[in-house]
Design a protein around this motif. Structure first.
Motif, PDB file in Angstrom:
ATOM      1  N   UNK A 186       0.772  -1.237   0.000  1.00  0.00           N
ATOM      2  CA  UNK A 186       0.000   0.000   0.000  1.00  0.00           C
ATOM      3  C   UNK A 186       0.800   1.281   0.000  1.00  0.00           C
ATOM      4  N   UNK A 187       2.112   1.162   0.025  1.00  0.00           N
ATOM      5  CA  UNK A 187       2.912   2.382  -0.025  1.00  0.00           C
ATOM      6  C   UNK A 187       2.812   3.051  -1.388  1.00  0.00           C
ATOM      7  N   UNK A 203      13.642   6.912   7.716  1.00  0.00           N
ATOM      8  CA  UNK A 203      13.944   7.865   6.655  1.00  0.00           C
ATOM      9  C   UNK A 203      15.419   7.749   6.296  1.00  0.00           C
ATOM     10  N   UNK A 204      15.789   8.165   5.086  1.00  0.00           N
ATOM     11  CA  UNK A 204      17.198   8.083   4.672  1.00  0.00           C
ATOM     12  C   UNK A 204      18.115   8.808   5.647  1.00  0.00           C
ATOM     13  N   UNK A 205      19.160   8.120   6.080  1.00  0.00           N
ATOM     14  CA  UNK A 205      20.125   8.722   6.985  1.00  0.00           C
ATOM     15  C   UNK A 205      19.685   8.829   8.426  1.00  0.00           C
ATOM     16  N   UNK A 212       8.263   2.285   5.645  1.00  0.00           N
ATOM     17  CA  UNK A 212       7.439   1.910   6.795  1.00  0.00           C
ATOM     18  C   UNK A 212       7.492   0.397   6.972  1.00  0.00           C
ATOM     19  N   UNK A 213       7.786  -0.006   8.202  1.00  0.00           N
ATOM     20  CA  UNK A 213       7.927  -1.414   8.535  1.00  0.00           C
ATOM     21  C   UNK A 213       6.847  -1.848   9.511  1.00  0.00           C
ATOM     22  N   UNK A 257       7.652  -0.919   3.224  1.00  0.00           N
ATOM     23  CA  UNK A 257       6.993  -0.337   2.062  1.00  0.00           C
ATOM     24  C   UNK A 257       7.296   1.157   2.052  1.00  0.00           C
ATOM     25  N   UNK A 258       7.625   1.676   0.875  1.00  0.00           N
ATOM     26  CA  UNK A 258       8.054   3.070   0.755  1.00  0.00           C
ATOM     27  C   UNK A 258       6.854   4.004   0.699  1.00  0.00           C
TER      28      UNK A 258
END
Length: 123
Positions: free
Chosen positions: A8-9, A40-42, A94-95, A117-118
């Protein structure tokens, strides 16, 4: 062994909504506390929301309270995260996570994890 699969991402503009889902298999879903985390990245992975096995007790990170709603359907072995009024800072992978026993906001207390999912929110 519990397996978790998120779906669903996607991409949405600021202020939009998304609902992501996580289907569990290989365990007794009604005995599992479920949580959503994001990374989030980083940045480090962080708690977003959790729901107890009774589907009544729910907890939220302060950053999403009032905008996100976690729910579960024990008949479908599924946990959902409804995300409204999305902001660019919600962009993350999101996990879904699961644990036996009490619900928790702590990452290291969850035993089972999905692949993620992104979710991307553009301004």
């Amino acid at each position: 062994q519990v397996q978790l699969v998120e779906s669903g991402g996607g991409s949405v503009q600021t202020g939009g909504s998304l609902r992501i889902s996580c289907v569990a298999s290989g365990g007794t879903f009604s005995s599992l506390a479920m949580g959503w985390f994001r990374q989030a990245p980083g940045k480090e992975r962080e708690f977003v929301a959790s729901v107890a096995s009774d589907a009544i007790r729910r907890y939220y990170a302060s950053s999403v309270k009032g905008r996100f709603t976690i729910s579960r359907d024990n008949g479908k072995n599924t946990v959902y995260l409804q995300m409204n009024s999305l902001k660019p800072e919600d962009t993350a992978v999101y996990y879904c996570a699961a644990r036996l026993g009490w619900t928790s906001t702590k990452i290291n207390e969850y035993n089972y994890w999905g692949q993620g999912t992104q979710v991307t929110v553009s301004s």
